[in-house]
Design a protein around this motif. Structure first.
Motif, PDB file in Angstrom:
ATOM      1  N   VAL A 187       6.113  -6.750  -4.170  1.00 19.48           N
ATOM      2  CA  VAL A 187       5.459  -8.056  -4.217  1.00 19.48           C
ATOM      3  C   VAL A 187       4.668  -8.171  -5.513  1.00 19.48           C
ATOM      4  N   VAL A 188       4.783  -9.316  -6.193  1.00 16.58           N
ATOM      5  CA  VAL A 188       3.915  -9.628  -7.314  1.00 16.58           C
ATOM      6  C   VAL A 188       2.995 -10.751  -6.849  1.00 16.58           C
ATOM      7  N   ALA A 189       1.696 -10.536  -6.996  1.00 12.83           N
ATOM      8  CA  ALA A 189       0.706 -11.455  -6.428  1.00 12.83           C
ATOM      9  C   ALA A 189      -0.414 -11.711  -7.424  1.00 12.83           C
ATOM     10  N   THR A 190      -1.123 -12.802  -7.203  1.00  7.91           N
ATOM     11  CA  THR A 190      -2.246 -13.127  -8.072  1.00  7.91           C
ATOM     12  C   THR A 190      -3.436 -12.229  -7.748  1.00  7.91           C
ATOM     13  N   ASP A 191      -4.173 -11.885  -8.769  1.00  4.43           N
ATOM     14  CA  ASP A 191      -5.243 -10.896  -8.633  1.00  4.43           C
ATOM     15  C   ASP A 191      -6.577 -11.570  -8.317  1.00  4.43           C
ATOM     16  N   THR A 192      -6.678 -12.131  -7.116  1.00  7.80           N
ATOM     17  CA  THR A 192      -7.941 -12.683  -6.634  1.00  7.80           C
ATOM     18  C   THR A 192      -8.107 -12.264  -5.175  1.00  7.80           C
ATOM     19  N   PRO A 193      -9.348 -12.174  -4.680  1.00  9.48           N
ATOM     20  CA  PRO A 193      -9.581 -11.701  -3.313  1.00  9.48           C
ATOM     21  C   PRO A 193      -8.881 -12.541  -2.246  1.00  9.48           C
ATOM     22  N   ALA A 194      -8.712 -13.840  -2.475  1.00  7.42           N
ATOM     23  CA  ALA A 194      -8.071 -14.692  -1.476  1.00  7.42           C
ATOM     24  C   ALA A 194      -6.616 -14.311  -1.251  1.00  7.42           C
ATOM     25  N   TYR A 195      -6.023 -13.626  -2.213  1.00  5.66           N
ATOM     26  CA  TYR A 195      -4.635 -13.193  -2.098  1.00  5.66           C
ATOM     27  C   TYR A 195      -4.538 -11.693  -1.840  1.00  5.66           C
ATOM     28  N   SER A 196      -5.284 -10.909  -2.592  1.00  7.11           N
ATOM     29  CA  SER A 196      -5.184  -9.460  -2.431  1.00  7.11           C
ATOM     30  C   SER A 196      -5.707  -9.005  -1.072  1.00  7.11           C
ATOM     31  N   GLY A 197      -6.740  -9.665  -0.552  1.00 11.43           N
ATOM     32  CA  GLY A 197      -7.317  -9.261   0.730  1.00 11.43           C
ATOM     33  C   GLY A 197      -6.317  -9.277   1.870  1.00 11.43           C
ATOM     34  N   PRO A 198      -5.707 -10.439   2.176  1.00 11.89           N
ATOM     35  CA  PRO A 198      -4.741 -10.466   3.280  1.00 11.89           C
ATOM     36  C   PRO A 198      -3.472  -9.677   2.985  1.00 11.89           C
ATOM     37  N   LEU A 199      -3.087  -9.613   1.699  1.00  9.64           N
ATOM     38  CA  LEU A 199      -1.867  -8.876   1.370  1.00  9.64           C
ATOM     39  C   LEU A 199      -2.054  -7.381   1.602  1.00  9.64           C
ATOM     40  N   GLU A 200      -3.214  -6.849   1.300  1.00 11.20           N
ATOM     41  CA  GLU A 200      -3.466  -5.428   1.542  1.00 11.20           C
ATOM     42  C   GLU A 200      -3.482  -5.122   3.041  1.00 11.20           C
ATOM     43  N   ILE A 201      -3.997  -6.065   3.832  1.00 11.69           N
ATOM     44  CA  ILE A 201      -3.981  -5.878   5.286  1.00 11.69           C
ATOM     45  C   ILE A 201      -2.540  -5.799   5.785  1.00 11.69           C
ATOM     46  N   ALA A 202      -1.697  -6.726   5.302  1.00 11.90           N
ATOM     47  CA  ALA A 202      -0.295  -6.730   5.710  1.00 11.90           C
ATOM     48  C   ALA A 202       0.406  -5.463   5.242  1.00 11.90           C
ATOM     49  N   ALA A 203       0.071  -4.986   4.043  1.00 19.18           N
ATOM     50  CA  ALA A 203       0.704  -3.782   3.515  1.00 19.18           C
ATOM     51  C   ALA A 203       0.407  -2.561   4.395  1.00 19.18           C
ATOM     52  N   GLU A 204      -0.823  -2.464   4.873  1.00 18.94           N
ATOM     53  CA  GLU A 204      -1.171  -1.342   5.751  1.00 18.94           C
ATOM     54  C   GLU A 204      -0.338  -1.369   7.030  1.00 18.94           C
ATOM     55  N   THR A 205      -0.132  -2.561   7.575  1.00 24.44           N
ATOM     56  CA  THR A 205       0.693  -2.685   8.784  1.00 24.44           C
ATOM     57  C   THR A 205       2.127  -2.277   8.496  1.00 24.44           C
ATOM     58  N   LEU A 206       2.670  -2.744   7.376  1.00 22.42           N
ATOM     59  CA  LEU A 206       4.047  -2.403   7.011  1.00 22.42           C
ATOM     60  C   LEU A 206       4.213  -0.908   6.791  1.00 22.42           C
ATOM     61  N   GLU A 207       3.257  -0.303   6.118  1.00 24.60           N
ATOM     62  CA  GLU A 207       3.347   1.130   5.863  1.00 24.60           C
ATOM     63  C   GLU A 207       3.278   1.940   7.153  1.00 24.60           C
ATOM     64  N   ALA A 208       2.479   1.451   8.103  1.00 24.15           N
ATOM     65  CA  ALA A 208       2.415   2.122   9.404  1.00 24.15           C
ATOM     66  C   ALA A 208       3.745   2.023  10.135  1.00 24.15           C
ATOM     67  N   ASP A 209       4.534   0.994   9.794  1.00 27.21           N
ATOM     68  CA  ASP A 209       5.851   0.809  10.415  1.00 27.21           C
ATOM     69  C   ASP A 209       6.967   1.469   9.620  1.00 27.21           C
ATOM     70  N   GLY A 210       6.593   2.229   8.590  1.00 23.39           N
ATOM     71  CA  GLY A 210       7.602   2.989   7.859  1.00 23.39           C
ATOM     72  C   GLY A 210       8.115   2.348   6.590  1.00 23.39           C
ATOM     73  N   TRP A 211       7.533   1.239   6.179  1.00 21.36           N
ATOM     74  CA  TRP A 211       7.932   0.606   4.929  1.00 21.36           C
ATOM     75  C   TRP A 211       7.131   1.189   3.769  1.00 21.36           C
ATOM     76  N   THR A 212       7.738   1.221   2.608  1.00 23.00           N
ATOM     77  CA  THR A 212       7.018   1.498   1.367  1.00 23.00           C
ATOM     78  C   THR A 212       6.703   0.162   0.719  1.00 23.00           C
ATOM     79  N   VAL A 213       5.455  -0.052   0.372  1.00 26.89           N
ATOM     80  CA  VAL A 213       5.024  -1.338  -0.180  1.00 26.89           C
ATOM     81  C   VAL A 213       4.467  -1.128  -1.583  1.00 26.89           C
ATOM     82  N   ASP A 214       5.020  -1.853  -2.532  1.00 28.51           N
ATOM     83  CA  ASP A 214       4.575  -1.780  -3.924  1.00 28.51           C
ATOM     84  C   ASP A 214       4.082  -3.164  -4.332  1.00 28.51           C
TER      85      ASP A 214
END
Length: 311
Positions: free
Chosen positions: A59-86
């Motif tokens: 994922v390429v995303a804008t570097d502001t808290p309104a975007y990075s905050g929820p995206l990092e939360i989603a990434a943790e969920t995906l990684e717990a499900d066995g995905w690699t997230v970059d």
């Protein structure tokens, strides 16, 4: 839970030089912003066309808290499900669509639907909206005037220069009876050329959308995205002189973009499910307030035809 290292500050700094020439070429869309790029992903890793067994999401995303905050939360969920997230964070609004269009990334997360369609039209890209993240109604604000009625004749009003957002404040002013616009003017393509009557003699100052917050103190009023208002500690409910309703701002809902073959893909559905979660909902409520529109039960693929009509 396994974790994938996030791009470091050094890597993000390197992203700012790789495709500078390309960014200047496509900047004709009027979006402006600082040029950034990313290292190419492996062939076949983009969108829904990934090979079987590919468990990496980029994922390429804008570097502001309104975007990075929820995206990092989603990434943790995906990684717990066995995905690699970059995730790669950038500061411009030009390269993320190019990076998805060329297959460097699976998804981008930085824009609303109207900007996406305008960018595709002006740059020949074919990025599609996959699912909604959050509604993004915007408004007209002032640090010197308390109400829209207080604006003086000849008031200077700041607008974002990019075509997708340029007309939003104009439509708000027209709805308040302070301007007249050409009949049938669509908000996603309206510009100052569509003004048919400006009885108060307002002067419109067009600036890059990233500098709207810096410009506001120097003008009588200005357009702000909701995240910008919050970053300036302005309350949309109390401080906005004019404010969009979410239903009137459907083209301006923030979307995840991807290649056409990403629609309904395993990666897309995994990312959507991880993002549209109770944890992300709590983030938005904390960041924006209780009013934050989360149109997660709606499909941008079914609404995209209503965003834009050529001509």
């Amino acid at each position: 839970m396994s974790t994938t290292p996030r791009p470091s500050t050094t890597r993000r700094a390197a992203l700012g030089t790789g495709l500078l020439v390309g960014a200047l070429v496509v900047a004709g869309c009027g979006a402006g912003g600082e040029a950034s790029s990313a290292e190419p992903a492996a062939s076949g890793s983009a969108g829904g066309g990934a090979p079987a067994g590919d468990r990496e999401i980029t994922v390429v995303a804008t570097d502001t808290p309104a975007y990075s905050g929820p995206l990092e939360i989603a990434a943790e969920t995906l990684e717990a499900d066995g995905w690699t997230v970059d995730i790669t964070y950038v500061t411009d609004i030009v390269q993320p669509n190019n990076a998805v269009s060329t297959g460097e990334f699976d998804f981008n997360f930085f824009q609303h639907g109207a900007y996406l369609q305008t960018f595709n039209r002006d740059n020949g890209t074919d990025v599609v909206p996959l699912f909604y993240a959050v509604g993004s109604p915007a408004g007209v604000y002032s640090v010197t005037h308390d109400s829209i009625e207080d604006l003086p004749d000849g008031a200077r009003i700041a607008l974002p220069v990019d075509p997708a957002n340029n007309g939003r404040a104009l439509h708000l002013l027209a709805g308040a009876g302070l301007l007249e616009l050409a009949e049938g003017a669509q908000v996603v393509s309206t510009s100052q050329e569509d003004i048919t009557d400006n009885p108060r003699g307002f002067e419109f100052v067009e600036v890059d959308q990233q500098t709207l917050t810096q410009t506001l103190p120097d003008v009588d009023a200005g357009f702000l995205f909701i995240r910008q208002a919050i970053e300036m500690e302005l309350d949309p409910n109390e401080d906005a002189l004019l404010f969009e309703d979410d239903l009137d701002a459907i083209p301006y809902r923030i979307v995840f973009g991807g290649a056409p073959d990403a629609v309904g893909s395993e990666k897309t559905e995994a990312l959507r499910e991880a993002f549209q979660s109770d944890e992300v909902r709590a983030f938005y409520t904390d960041f924006y307030g209780d009013w934050a529109p989360l149109p997660w039960d709606e499909d941008p693929q079914e609404q995209v035809a209503d965003w834009w009509t050529e001509g």
